[in-house]
Design a protein around this motif. Structure first.
Motif, short mmCIF file in Angstrom:
data_model
loop_
_atom_site.label_atom_id
_atom_site.label_comp_id
_atom_site.label_asym_id
_atom_site.label_seq_id
_atom_site.Cartn_x
_atom_site.Cartn_y
_atom_site.Cartn_z
N ASP A 253 0.91 -1.19 -0.08
CA ASP A 253 0.05 -0.04 -0.18
C ASP A 253 0.77 1.21 0.02
N LEU A 254 1.96 1.19 0.74
CA LEU A 254 2.84 2.49 0.83
C LEU A 254 3.65 2.38 -0.19
N ALA A 255 4.17 1.36 -0.88
CA ALA A 255 4.93 1.39 -2.04
C ALA A 255 4.42 1.84 -3.25
N TYR A 256 2.93 1.52 -3.40
CA TYR A 256 2.15 1.95 -4.61
C TYR A 256 1.77 3.28 -4.53
N ARG A 257 1.47 3.81 -3.02
CA ARG A 257 1.23 5.15 -2.87
C ARG A 257 2.29 6.06 -3.55
N ALA A 258 3.58 5.62 -2.97
CA ALA A 258 4.83 6.53 -2.98
C ALA A 258 5.31 6.53 -4.46
N ALA A 259 4.81 5.52 -5.40
CA ALA A 259 5.52 5.71 -6.74
C ALA A 259 5.18 6.48 -7.78
N ASP A 260 5.98 7.14 -8.47
CA ASP A 260 5.50 7.98 -9.46
C ASP A 260 5.53 7.32 -10.70
N LEU A 261 6.18 6.06 -10.75
CA LEU A 261 6.22 5.25 -12.14
C LEU A 261 6.52 4.01 -11.57
N VAL A 262 5.64 2.80 -12.18
CA VAL A 262 5.75 1.45 -12.01
C VAL A 262 6.25 0.60 -13.06
N VAL A 263 7.12 -0.23 -12.71
CA VAL A 263 7.88 -1.12 -13.68
C VAL A 263 7.50 -2.52 -13.05
N SER A 264 6.64 -3.21 -14.04
CA SER A 264 6.08 -4.48 -13.63
C SER A 264 5.76 -5.72 -14.83
N ARG A 265 5.58 -6.79 -14.23
CA ARG A 265 4.93 -7.67 -15.04
C ARG A 265 3.53 -7.72 -15.42
N ALA A 266 2.89 -8.40 -16.13
CA ALA A 266 1.50 -7.90 -16.51
C ALA A 266 0.76 -9.14 -15.99
N GLY A 267 0.89 -9.58 -14.72
CA GLY A 267 -0.19 -10.49 -14.12
C GLY A 267 -1.40 -9.72 -14.07
N ALA A 268 -2.64 -10.42 -14.12
CA ALA A 268 -3.77 -9.84 -14.11
C ALA A 268 -4.16 -9.11 -12.43
N GLY A 269 -3.75 -9.73 -11.63
CA GLY A 269 -4.04 -9.19 -10.21
C GLY A 269 -2.91 -7.90 -10.11
N THR A 270 -2.08 -7.80 -10.58
CA THR A 270 -1.27 -6.58 -10.44
C THR A 270 -1.87 -5.41 -11.37
N ILE A 271 -2.39 -5.67 -12.74
CA ILE A 271 -3.13 -4.76 -13.50
C ILE A 271 -4.23 -4.34 -12.82
N SER A 272 -5.02 -5.12 -12.21
CA SER A 272 -6.42 -4.50 -11.51
C SER A 272 -5.84 -3.55 -10.36
N GLU A 273 -4.65 -4.01 -9.48
CA GLU A 273 -4.17 -3.02 -8.48
C GLU A 273 -3.87 -1.69 -9.09
N LEU A 274 -3.20 -1.59 -10.36
CA LEU A 274 -2.56 -0.50 -10.84
C LEU A 274 -3.81 0.36 -11.55
N GLN A 275 -4.72 -0.23 -11.94
CA GLN A 275 -5.97 0.47 -12.48
C GLN A 275 -6.82 1.24 -11.46
N ILE A 276 -6.94 0.36 -10.21
CA ILE A 276 -7.91 1.11 -9.05
C ILE A 276 -6.84 2.14 -8.58
N LEU A 277 -5.53 2.13 -8.61
CA LEU A 277 -4.78 3.13 -8.07
C LEU A 277 -4.42 4.36 -9.07
N GLY A 278 -4.51 3.84 -10.16
CA GLY A 278 -4.30 4.90 -11.26
C GLY A 278 -2.90 5.23 -11.70
N LYS A 279 -2.06 4.24 -11.55
CA LYS A 279 -0.41 4.38 -11.49
C LYS A 279 -0.14 4.09 -13.08
N ASP A 292 0.44 -17.39 -23.36
CA ASP A 292 0.86 -16.16 -23.29
C ASP A 292 -0.05 -14.90 -22.84
N HIS A 293 -0.82 -15.36 -21.70
CA HIS A 293 -1.86 -14.51 -21.34
C HIS A 293 -1.46 -13.10 -20.84
N GLN A 294 0.20 -13.03 -20.29
CA GLN A 294 0.35 -11.80 -19.82
C GLN A 294 0.51 -10.70 -21.16
#
Length: 360
Positions: A253-279, A292-294
């Motif tokens: 929660d802190l890491a996402y809140r603090a980030a100006d830019l995220v570099v990530s794999r494209a797992g569905a759960g992570t993407i949903s989190e990024l969408q909710i948080l607008g990162k 090849d779902h990612q």
């Protein structure tokens, strides 16, 4: 209400499953919930840590490259089917929920055989084999992407989005406050790199190739290396005073809140989190996943201008310049943030509980 939740293998399956369980408990504190996972996989630790009982099956996935290894896989599948029969018979669930992963196949198949209502939760834009096989007899299929009527019976599909961890949305700190809490300079940009709980070799190598340019730009880096190769990459990070590297980030929660830019794999759960948080995010889809779902997940965002996608094979060469371009272009980061936010589907766990109740 007695609820059987089956699946796992990765955080992308486990976190939605736990979110659904927690939402059920909020509605019905007396609900009896039993998880079924795969022995040796991360759900066997994460689920009990969250306060829920779990049974393990000796199931494993088919090896499509080395077919001779599948004799052992078939033996494990037979044992898993027998154990799944016992679990369903003894637990007597009112409903069985499958979140994807090897373990959900034997359990949901047995539940369907016994006439128990079943619900599937498909996180990805391209479904796995297990959910495709279970779909014809499922009562409902909860999805997060359009276009899945190519794989599932259209009349059973319900758009709910993927459940995300509540603590991510509940964080009330400003970006500057979160940076300070994590030990970073609040006045300087922060990049967050996450490769999944086990790590991602290519993402880590691409970040390693970016360290000098990130330092020269004045930015900071919070680097989750994962377990594999942790010593190598964390040792490398020690040479940079603007970098903090760790195997696992406990306060996402802190890491996402603090980030100006995220570099990530494209797992569905992570993407949903990024969408909710607008990162704003640079996605590097893993090529080592089923169907090849990612890449399909990442393309669903990149084609809408909601993320930057770099293929795994290009990451080491292209990531350093992509990071610097976005650090230098605040308007581009704002556009990415706006577009990814538009794709967010909130309260997914509550919507899924409504559907569970309608199936009973």
């Amino acid at each position: 209400m007695k609820v059987l939740i089956s699946g796992g293998g990765t955080g992308g399956h486990i976190f939605p499953a736990l979110s659904i369980a927690n939402a059920i408990k909020r509605r019905d504190p007396d609900a009896d919930i039993l998880f079924v996972g795969a022995l040796g996989r991360m759900e066997m630790e994460r689920v009990p840590a969250a306060g829920y009982p779990i049974e393990g099956l000796p199931v494993a996935g088919f090896d499509r490259k080395r077919l001779w290894r599948n004799f052992g896989v078939l033996w494990k599948l037979w044992k898993s089917l027998r154990k799944a029969r016992r679990i369903v018979r003894d637990f007597k669930p009112d409903i069985a929920i499958g979140v994807g992963g090897y373990a959900s196949g034997p359990v949901l198949k047995e539940a369907q055989r016994r006439g128990v209502p079943t619900l599937l939760q498909e996180q990805n834009s391209y479904p796995g084999v297990t959910n495709k096989l279970l779909a014809p007899k499922a009562n409902a299929i909860c999805v997060a992407y359009e276009g899945l009527d190519r794989f599932f019976p259209p009349e059973k599909i319900i758009m709910t989005g993927n459940p995300v961890r509540k603590d991510l949305e509940d964080c009330t700190l400003t970006r500057e406050e979160a940076k300070k809490e994590l030990g970073f300079d609040p006045s300087r940009p922060l990049i967050l790199s996450v490769g999944g709980s086990l790590g991602a070799r290519t993402v880590n190598e691409a970040i390693a190739a970016s360290l000098d340019q990130i330092k020269a730009s004045g930015a900071q880096l919070m680097w989750q290396t994962g377990r594999y190769g942790a010593d190598k990459f964390q040792s490398l990070a020690e040479g940079y005073d603007n970098v903090k590297a760790t195997t696992f980030i406990t306060r996402m929660d802190l890491a996402y809140r603090a980030a100006d830019l995220v570099v990530s794999r494209a797992g569905a759960g992570t993407i949903s989190e990024l969408q909710i948080l607008g990162k704003p995010v640079i996605l590097i889809p893993s090529p080592n996943v089923s169907e090849d779902h990612q890449r399909h997940n990442a393309e669903a965002l990149s084609t809408r201008g909601a993320a930057i996608m770099i293929l795994d094979k290009d990451a080491v060469n292209e990531l350093p310049s992509a990071i610097i371009r976005l650090l230098d272009d605040e308007d581009a980061r704002i556009r990415l943030s706006d577009e990814i936010s538009k794709m967010a589907m909130r309260d997914s766990d509550e919507k899924i509980v409504d559907i569970i109740n309608s199936c009973l």
